[in-house]
Enzyme design. Structure first.
Site, PDB file in Angstrom:
ATOM      1  N   GLY A  12       0.741  -1.253  -0.116  1.00 47.45           N
ATOM      2  CA  GLY A  12      -0.037  -0.120   0.117  1.00 47.45           C
ATOM      3  C   GLY A  12       0.776   1.270   0.151  1.00 47.45           C
ATOM      4  N   SER A  13       2.110   1.283  -0.582  1.00 50.08           N
ATOM      5  CA  SER A  13       2.758   2.207  -0.558  1.00 50.08           C
ATOM      6  C   SER A  13       2.210   3.508  -1.423  1.00 50.08           C
ATOM      7  CB  SER A  13       4.111   2.081  -0.939  1.00 50.08           C
ATOM      8  OG  SER A  13       4.453   2.098  -2.272  1.00 50.08           O
ATOM      9  N   ASN A  14       1.506   3.144  -2.539  1.00 46.46           N
ATOM     10  CA  ASN A  14       0.834   4.121  -3.179  1.00 46.46           C
ATOM     11  C   ASN A  14      -0.335   4.484  -2.455  1.00 46.46           C
ATOM     12  OD1 ASN A  14       2.111   4.479  -6.276  1.00 46.46           O
ATOM     13  ND2 ASN A  14       2.428   2.238  -5.776  1.00 46.46           N
ATOM     14  N   ASN A 102      -5.765   2.439 -13.456  1.00 43.67           N
ATOM     15  CA  ASN A 102      -4.787   1.503 -12.735  1.00 43.67           C
ATOM     16  C   ASN A 102      -3.362   1.912 -13.141  1.00 43.67           C
ATOM     17  OD1 ASN A 102      -3.766  -1.033 -11.851  1.00 43.67           O
ATOM     18  ND2 ASN A 102      -3.246  -1.689 -14.022  1.00 43.67           N
ATOM     19  N   HIS A 104       0.474   0.584 -13.530  1.00 48.03           N
ATOM     20  CA  HIS A 104       1.319  -0.540 -13.879  1.00 48.03           C
ATOM     21  C   HIS A 104       2.634  -0.319 -13.886  1.00 48.03           C
ATOM     22  CE1 HIS A 104       1.839  -4.727 -15.486  1.00 48.03           C
ATOM     23  NE2 HIS A 104       2.824  -4.291 -16.161  1.00 48.03           N
TER      24      HIS A 104
HETATM   25  C1  GAR Z   1       3.009  -1.184  -7.448  1.00 50.26           C
HETATM   26  O1  GAR Z   1       4.383  -1.253  -8.143  1.00 50.26           O
HETATM   27  C2  GAR Z   1       2.060  -1.342  -8.617  1.00 50.26           C
HETATM   28  O2  GAR Z   1       2.452  -0.701  -9.983  1.00 50.26           O
HETATM   29  C3  GAR Z   1       1.998  -2.642  -8.849  1.00 50.26           C
HETATM   30  O3  GAR Z   1       1.934  -3.353  -7.663  1.00 50.26           O
HETATM   31  C4  GAR Z   1       2.749  -2.531  -6.863  1.00 50.26           C
HETATM   32  C5  GAR Z   1       2.108  -2.269  -5.446  1.00 50.26           C
HETATM   33  O4  GAR Z   1       2.927  -1.633  -4.688  1.00 50.26           O
HETATM   34  N1  GAR Z   1       0.867  -3.139  -9.583  1.00 50.26           N
HETATM   35  C6  GAR Z   1       0.823  -4.142 -10.514  1.00 50.26           C
HETATM   36  O5  GAR Z   1       1.856  -4.940 -10.734  1.00 50.26           O
HETATM   37  C7  GAR Z   1      -0.597  -4.417 -11.197  1.00 50.26           C
HETATM   38  N2  GAR Z   1      -0.419  -5.192 -12.323  1.00 50.26           N
HETATM   39  P1  GAR Z   1       2.330  -0.781  -3.187  1.00 50.26           P
HETATM   40  O6  GAR Z   1       1.520  -1.871  -2.735  1.00 50.26           O
HETATM   41  O7  GAR Z   1       3.446  -0.603  -2.625  1.00 50.26           O
HETATM   42  O8  GAR Z   1       1.609   0.533  -3.693  1.00 50.26           O
END
Ligand code: GAR
Length: 190
Positions: A12-14, A102, A104
């Site tokens: 969940g950093s984003n 989304n 990616h």
């Molecule tokens: C992010 O890098 C996102 O781009 C990727 O998962 C990660 C989640 O990081 N998404 C995908 O690969 C979707 N196909 P986070 O939980 O630290 O935000």
């Protein structure tokens, strides 16, 4: 007020950056965090931020009402996928046409599609000896990583980069751009 739901499956950093960005926003509010994993880090972030959460059941999501009535009842106007690893069912895409985005962790159309997520993406990019990677923010349609691109940013890949160091570079790009692109889309959309 435009009410946003963040869908996330992981750390969940984003989600944390997005929540931070809109904390005092005058017209956009992060109202809900939706997750499919009971132990995902993003749920701790939501709890800390006092944001309600919804834990998805697979059966209902894919073969039931896809939670559309719940999201409508909560007045959710827009959905952000931030590390959400399930495919979005058609019923949800249809109900939120042009209102799901989304992120990616690669430069689509390369390195997208089923099974291409998180570390696996970076491993594939490094294995192919690419000179650059980056992020793609796009609208969501019924196919994996397929909807119209809204924004891309790239980073270079050095000889000594590993999937881990590339993941760090990509995360930096995500954190820098995703919240402001969401804001741009929403304000253009209102
Ligand atoms: C992010 O890098 C996102 O781009 C990727 O998962 C990660 C989640 O990081 N998404 C995908 O690969 C979707 N196909 P986070 O939980 O630290 O935000």
């Amino acid at each position: 007020m435009q009410q946003i739901a963040i869908f996330a499956s992981g750390a969940g950093s984003n989600a944390a950056r997005i929540i931070d960005h809109f904390r005092h926003h005058s017209s956009i509010k992060i109202s809900l965090v939706v997750c499919n994993k009971p132990d995902a880090g993003v749920l701790n972030i939501a709890a800390r931020e006092h944001i309600p959460t919804l834990l998805l059941e697979k059966e209902r999501f894919f073969r039931g009402d896809a939670y559309v009535p719940v999201l409508k009842e909560l007045n959710i106007h827009f959905i952000v996928l931030a590390g959400f690893l399930w495919k979005v069912p058609s019923a949800l895409v249809q109900s939120y046409k042009g209102k799901i985005v989304n992120i990616h962790p690669a430069l689509l159309p390369k390195y997208g599609g089923k099974g291409m997520y998180g570390r696996l993406v970076h491993e594939a990019v490094i294995a192919a000896k690419e000179k650059a990677s980056g992020i793609t923010i796009h609208y969501v349609d019924e196919l994996y990583d397929h909807g119209q691109t809204i924004f891309q940013a790239s980073c270079s890949i050095d000889e000594d980069d590993t999937p881990e160091t590339l993941a760090q570079k990509v995360h930096l790009l995500e954190h820098e751009h995703f919240p402001r692109i969401i804001e741009q889309v929403l304000l253009g959309d209102s």
